[in-house]
Design an enzyme around this catalytic site. Structure first.
Site, PDB file in Angstrom:
ATOM      1  N   CYS A  29       0.881  -1.114  -0.003  1.00  0.00           N
ATOM      2  CA  CYS A  29      -0.022  -0.062   0.041  1.00  0.00           C
ATOM      3  C   CYS A  29       0.891   1.264   0.168  1.00  0.00           C
ATOM      4  CB  CYS A  29      -0.700   0.205   1.160  1.00  0.00           C
ATOM      5  SG  CYS A  29       0.179   0.213   2.771  1.00  0.00           S
ATOM      6  N   CYS A  54       3.191   1.677   2.727  1.00  0.00           N
ATOM      7  CA  CYS A  54       4.747   0.995   2.870  1.00  0.00           C
ATOM      8  C   CYS A  54       5.617   1.765   2.190  1.00  0.00           C
ATOM      9  CB  CYS A  54       4.282  -0.369   1.861  1.00  0.00           C
ATOM     10  SG  CYS A  54       3.263  -1.737   2.792  1.00  0.00           S
ATOM     11  N   ASP A  57       9.661  27.701 -31.930  1.00  0.00           N
ATOM     12  CA  ASP A  57      10.837  28.061 -32.697  1.00  0.00           C
ATOM     13  C   ASP A  57      10.306  28.044 -34.001  1.00  0.00           C
ATOM     14  OD1 ASP A  57      13.625  28.268 -33.843  1.00  0.00           O
ATOM     15  OD2 ASP A  57      13.571  26.015 -34.029  1.00  0.00           O
ATOM     16  N   ASP A  76      14.170  22.544 -31.440  1.00  0.00           N
ATOM     17  CA  ASP A  76      14.837  21.461 -31.841  1.00  0.00           C
ATOM     18  C   ASP A  76      16.278  21.809 -32.110  1.00  0.00           C
ATOM     19  OD1 ASP A  76      14.830  23.129 -34.086  1.00  0.00           O
ATOM     20  OD2 ASP A  76      15.186  21.462 -35.427  1.00  0.00           O
ATOM     21  N   ASP A  89      18.067  26.335 -28.990  1.00  0.00           N
ATOM     22  CA  ASP A  89      16.659  26.524 -28.341  1.00  0.00           C
ATOM     23  C   ASP A  89      16.806  25.917 -26.847  1.00  0.00           C
ATOM     24  OD1 ASP A  89      15.249  27.554 -30.526  1.00  0.00           O
ATOM     25  OD2 ASP A  89      15.236  25.275 -31.236  1.00  0.00           O
TER      26      ASP A  89
END
Length: 722
Positions: free
Chosen positions: A15, A18, A421, A616, A620
C-alpha cells in the site's frame, strides 16, 4: 558535483504507507540525498552523493525494512528486466489466484451458514473449521506482513486487515467456547479476507495491464541477431552484438541494434517506435533503429548502438523514469498516507471504547471497531495517482510522446502559452525550391537545369535544394565555387554563373531584369539565387524553408484548447512575419539570439503564463530549460532532447496539442481518483464508527474502492483513439 542516480526494484509493498515508510528508511541511509518509492511500479529511485554509498548498503536498508530487492531484475537492461518483471508479476498473480480460489470455496458455505442457519450449533463449529484456513492460510500474507511491520514499529494496510479479521475470528472463537455461541462472526472474518484478496488479485491484474505499454516497448528488441563474422553470417544472442559488427537484417525481421546501412535498400516500419504509420525507405548511409521491422529488402548495417545504448532502450528508460517518478500531488498523498494508518487505529480504539462505555456490550464494540479497521485500508488512496501516471505515460509512449517525468506531466496540464521556434519546428528545416522566375528569353526548366548542373558539386544547402528539384542533372566542367558567393562552370559549352547579386555584378552581368524578382522574394524572407548564362541575366531561383504540412492544424488545435501561441525565431522579421501570417499567429518575436529566446520565456512566465517552449536546436536549449515545460522535436539535437521535459518522437507537430491534452486527461483522472479515494474514506469511516456497516460489508466496499481507481485509470489507454 551532480548526485549519482540509480533505481532499485522493490517487492513486498502492499500500500501507499509501505512506500512512504520505505522512503523514510532510505533517506536515513548515509549518503542518500533523495529517495522516491513508487508503489504502483515497485521502483525506488535514489539520488546519492558520488562515492558515498554503494548499492549493497541500500539493499540492506530495504531488507531491514521488511522488503526485498529481487536479484534477477536488472533495470539497466530494459528487455531482460521486462521479462523478469513479467515473471514476478505473474507469480504474484498466480499466488493470489490460488489463495482467492481456496478462500472462495471455503467462504461460500460459511457465508450461507452465517446468513441462513444462525441458530444451528453444529453449523458454528463447521464455520470455524472452514473459516480458519481462510483467515490464516489464504490470508497469511496479511498476518506475516503485519508482524514484520510490528518489529519495525510501524503499521500499514495489512496491519488493519490482520487486526480486523484476527479480531473478528478471535471474537468468534470466544463466542463459540465461552460466550454461549454469541457473537459468532466467522463469516465476516472469512468474507473480509476473501474480498480483500479478490481486490488484490484484480488490482494486480489491472496494474499489469497498466504497465503493458512499457513491456511491449521492451519486447520490441529481438532475442537473436545475425552478424557477419569471419566472412560468414552467424546467429548470436542479440545482447552479444558489439559496436562495429556488420548486422544482417533479413526481410520481415526486427532489427536487433541501432546502426547505419552500408548495403541494400528496403522499407522499414518504424511505427512502433515513432508512431509514423508509413514505412521509411532506407538505403546506404541511412540510420536504422533497434525494434523496427525490415520490409521486403535485405539490409546490411554497421552496429552503432547496442544494449542500453539503443534508441529503443533510451525510450524505455525514459518511460520507466516517468512512471517511477512522482507528481507533486502524489507527494501530498504520501504525507497523508503516512499518518493515515495510525489515525485509523486510533479511531478504531476510540470506537471500541465508546461503544463499550455507552452500550456496555464489548462484543458490539469489537464488531464496530473491526469494521473501522477493515474499511479504512488506504489502497485506493495509494493507487489513485501512480496508476494514472503509469497508464498516461505508457499511452503517450505508444503515441510517440515521451514524458521525462511525472512532474512534467502534471505541469503540462496547466500550459496556457506555447512559444514555438520556426526553423526545424514549424518548418521542415531544409530549403526547397519554391519557384523559378526566368528572365526574358529563358524558360523555367532551362534556368533550373543549368543552375543545378553547376550546383551539383557544391555542398551548400541551397545548392542541394536546387539539385533535388531538378532531378536529372547535366554534366558540368570547369566548376569553380567561391565560398559564400556562388559557383560557376561550363554546361554544354555555355558559361553558367549562379550566386549572389554581388558576384554577378562583379562579373559584369546586368542585374536590372533580375532584381525586382529577387527583391520581392527577399522581402518575404525567402532566399533568391541569381542565374546568368553567357554573361546575360537568365533568371532567379526562389528558395524557402517550407512549413510542415501539419503546422497550421497543430496551431489551430492549440488555439482550440485556449492556448496562446508565440513565434520566436532567429530569422529576420520578414520571414518570421510571413510564416506567422500563414499560421494565424499574432505574437511574433524575430531575430532572437539564444539568450533572447530565454528572455522571452522568462518574461512570459513573469507575466503569469504557464509556458511550454518547443524547439529542435542547440540554440533552443536555454529557452527549453527556462520554460515550465520544454518540448523537443524527436528529430532535433541531442542537447534539445535532453533539456526538454517532453519529446515528440516523430516529426508531427500535432503531437504537441495531443501531449498537452493527454496531460490534462491524466490530471483529470488523478483528481477523480483522489476525489473517490478521499470521499470514500470520509463517508465510510463515520458509517463504520456509527455501527452502520458490518465487517463483511466494509471489506467488500474497501476492495471495490481499490479496483475502481485502477479501472478508472485504465480508461487512459483509449486516449487518442477517437
Amino acid at each position: 558535483m551532480e548526485p549519482a542516480r540509480f533505481d532499485l526494484p522493490v517487492e513486498g509493498m502492499t500500500c501507499a504507507s509501505c512506500s512512504t515508510r520505505l522512503q523514510k528508511v532510505l533517506r536515513r541511509v548515509d549518503g542518500v540525498i533523495e529517495a522516491d518509492v513508487n508503489y504502483a511500479t515497485g521502483i525506488a529511485s535514489l539520488a546519492v552523493a558520488p562515492g558515498a554509498v554503494d548499492r549493497d548498503a541500500v539493499v540492506s536498508a530495504v531488507e531491514r525494512a521488511g522488503f526485498e530487492v529481487p536479484e534477477d531484475r536488472d533495470l539497466s537492461d530494459p528487455a531482460a528486466d521486462a521479462e523478469a518483471w513479467r515473471a514476478h508479476e505473474q507469480a504474484e498473480i498466480d499466488a493470489l489466484r490460488r489463495d482467492v480460489l481456496l478462500a472462495v470455496v471455503l467462504t461460500v458455505p460459511v457465508f450461507v451458514i452465517g446468513m441462513f442457519f444462525m441458530g444451528w450449533d453444529a453449523g458454528h463449529w463447521l464455520s470455524a473449521a472452514l473459516a480458519t484456513p481462510v483467515v490464516f492460510l489464504s490470508g497469511r500474507r496479511f498476518f506475516l506482513d503485519a508482524a514484520r511491520q510490528l518489529t519495525q514499529g510501524t503499521a500499514n494496510m495489512n496491519t488493519l486487515v490482520a487486526m480486523g479479521t484476527g479480531a473478528a475470528w478471535g471474537l468468534s472463537v470466544a463466542g463459540l467456547l465461552w460466550l454461549g455461541h454469541r457473537a459468532i462472526y466467522f463469516e465476516s472474518a472469512a468474507v473480509v479476507v476473501t474480498l480483500v484478496l479478490l481486490g488484490r488479485w484484480l488490482e494486480a491484474r489491472a496494474k499489469g495491464s497498466a504497465a503493458e505499454s512499457l513491456r511491449r516497448l521492451s519486447d520490441l528488441t529481438p532475442q537473436r541477431a545475425s552478424v557477419l563474422r569471419g566472412g560468414e553470417v552467424v546467429d548470436i544472442d542479440a545482447r552479444a552484438v558489439r559496436v562495429g559488427d556488420l548486422v544482417v537484417a533479413r526481410p520481415g525481421g526486427r532489427l536487433p541494434v541501432d546502426g547505419v546501412v552500408e548495403e541494400g535498400v528496403s522499407e522499414v516500419d518504424e511505427s512502433m517506435l515513432t508512431g509514423e504509420s508509413m514505412p521509411v525507405r532506407k538505403r546506404a548511409g541511412d540510420a536504422v533503429m533497434a525494434g523496427t521491422v525490415n520490409g521486403s529488402g535485405a539490409l546490411r548495417y554497421r552496429a552503432l548502438g547496442v544494449g542500453a545504448d539503443t534508441a529503443l532502450a533510451r525510450v524505455v528508460q525514459l518511460v520507466r523514469e516517468a512512471q517511477a517518478g512522482k507528481a507533486p500531488v502524489q507527494r501530498l498523498v504520501d504525507r497523508v498516507a503516512a499518518v493515515f494508518v495510525p489515525v485509523v487505529m486510533g479511531i478504531a480504539a476510540l470506537t471500541f471504547a465508546e461503544w463499550w462505555w455507552w452500550g456496555g456490550d464489548a462484543v458490539v464494540a469489537a464488531v464496530n471497531a473491526v469494521s473501522v479497521l477493515v474499511i479504512a485500508c488506504p489502497c485506493a488512496l495509494g493507487l489513485a495517482t501512480p496508476t494514472a501516471i503509469l497508464v498516461g505515460t505508457g499511452r503517450g509512449a505508444a503515441l510517440g510522446i515521451l514524458v521525462q517525468g511525472a512532474e512534467a506531466l502534471e505541469r503540462a496540464h496547466a500550459v496556457d502559452r506555447v512559444v514555438m521556434d520556426k526553423t526545424g519546428t514549424l518548418t521542415l528545416g531544409r530549403p526547397e525550391v519554391e519557384a523559378v522566375r526566368p528572365a526574358p528569353g529563358f524558360t523555367e526548366d532551362e534556368v533550373l537545369a543549368l543552375a543545378a548542373a553547376v550546383e551539383a558539386a557544391s555542398e551548400h544547402p541551397l545548392a542541394g535544394a536546387i539539385v533535388r528539384r531538378a532531378g536529372k542533372v547535366q554534366a558540368a566542367t570547369e566548376v569553380n565555387a567561391e565560398v559564400g558567393r556562388g559557383v560557376r562552370g561550363q554546361v554544354g559549352g555555355r558559361a553558367v554563373l549562379v550566386g549572389s547579386a554581388r558576384l554577378l555584378g562583379e562579373r559584369g552581368v546586368d542585374l536590372s531584369p533580375l532584381e525586382p524578382l529577387a527583391e520581392e522574394a527577399e522581402a518575404q524572407g525567402k532566399a533568391a539565387v541569381r542565374v546568368a548564362v553567357d554573361g546575360a541575366p537568365a533568371g532567379v531561383v526562389v528558395l524557402a524553408d517550407p512549413l510542415r504540412p501539419e503546422a497550421a492544424e497543430a496551431v489551430a488545435a492549440l488555439r482550440d484548447q485556449g492556448i496562446q501561441v508565440t513565434l520566436c525565431t532567429g530569422d529576420r522579421a520578414p520571414a518570421a512575419r510571413a510564416i506567422a501570417a500563414q499560421l494565424g499567429v499574432d505574437d511574433v518575436r524575430a531575430e532572437q539570439l539564444p539568450e533572447d529566446k530565454h528572455g522571452v520565456v522568462q518574461a512570459l512566465r513573469a507575466q503569469g503564463a504557464v509556458v511550454a517552449m518547443i524547439g529542435d536546436g542547440v540554440n533552443d536549449a536555454p529557452a527549453l530549460a527556462a520554460a515550465d515545460v520544454g518540448v523537443a522535436m524527436g528529430s532535433g539535437t541531442d542537447v534539445a532532447r535532453r533539456t526538454a521535459a517532453l519529446t515528440l518522437m516523430r516529426e508531427d507537430l500535432r503531437l504537441l496539442p495531443q501531449s498537452l491534452a493527454l496531460s490534462r486527461a491524466t490530471m483529470r483522472v488523478i483528481r477523480q481518483n483522489l476525489g473517490w479515494a478521499f470521499g470514500y474514506n470520509v463517508l465510510a469511516i463515520p458509517l463504520a464508527v456509527s455501527g452502520a456497516l458490518s465487517p463483511m460489508v466494509a471489506g467488500g466496499a474497501m476492495a471495490l474502492s481499490s479496483v475502481s481507481v485502477v479501472t478508472n485509470a485504465l480508461r487512459l489507454r483509449r486516449f487518442g483513439r477517437g
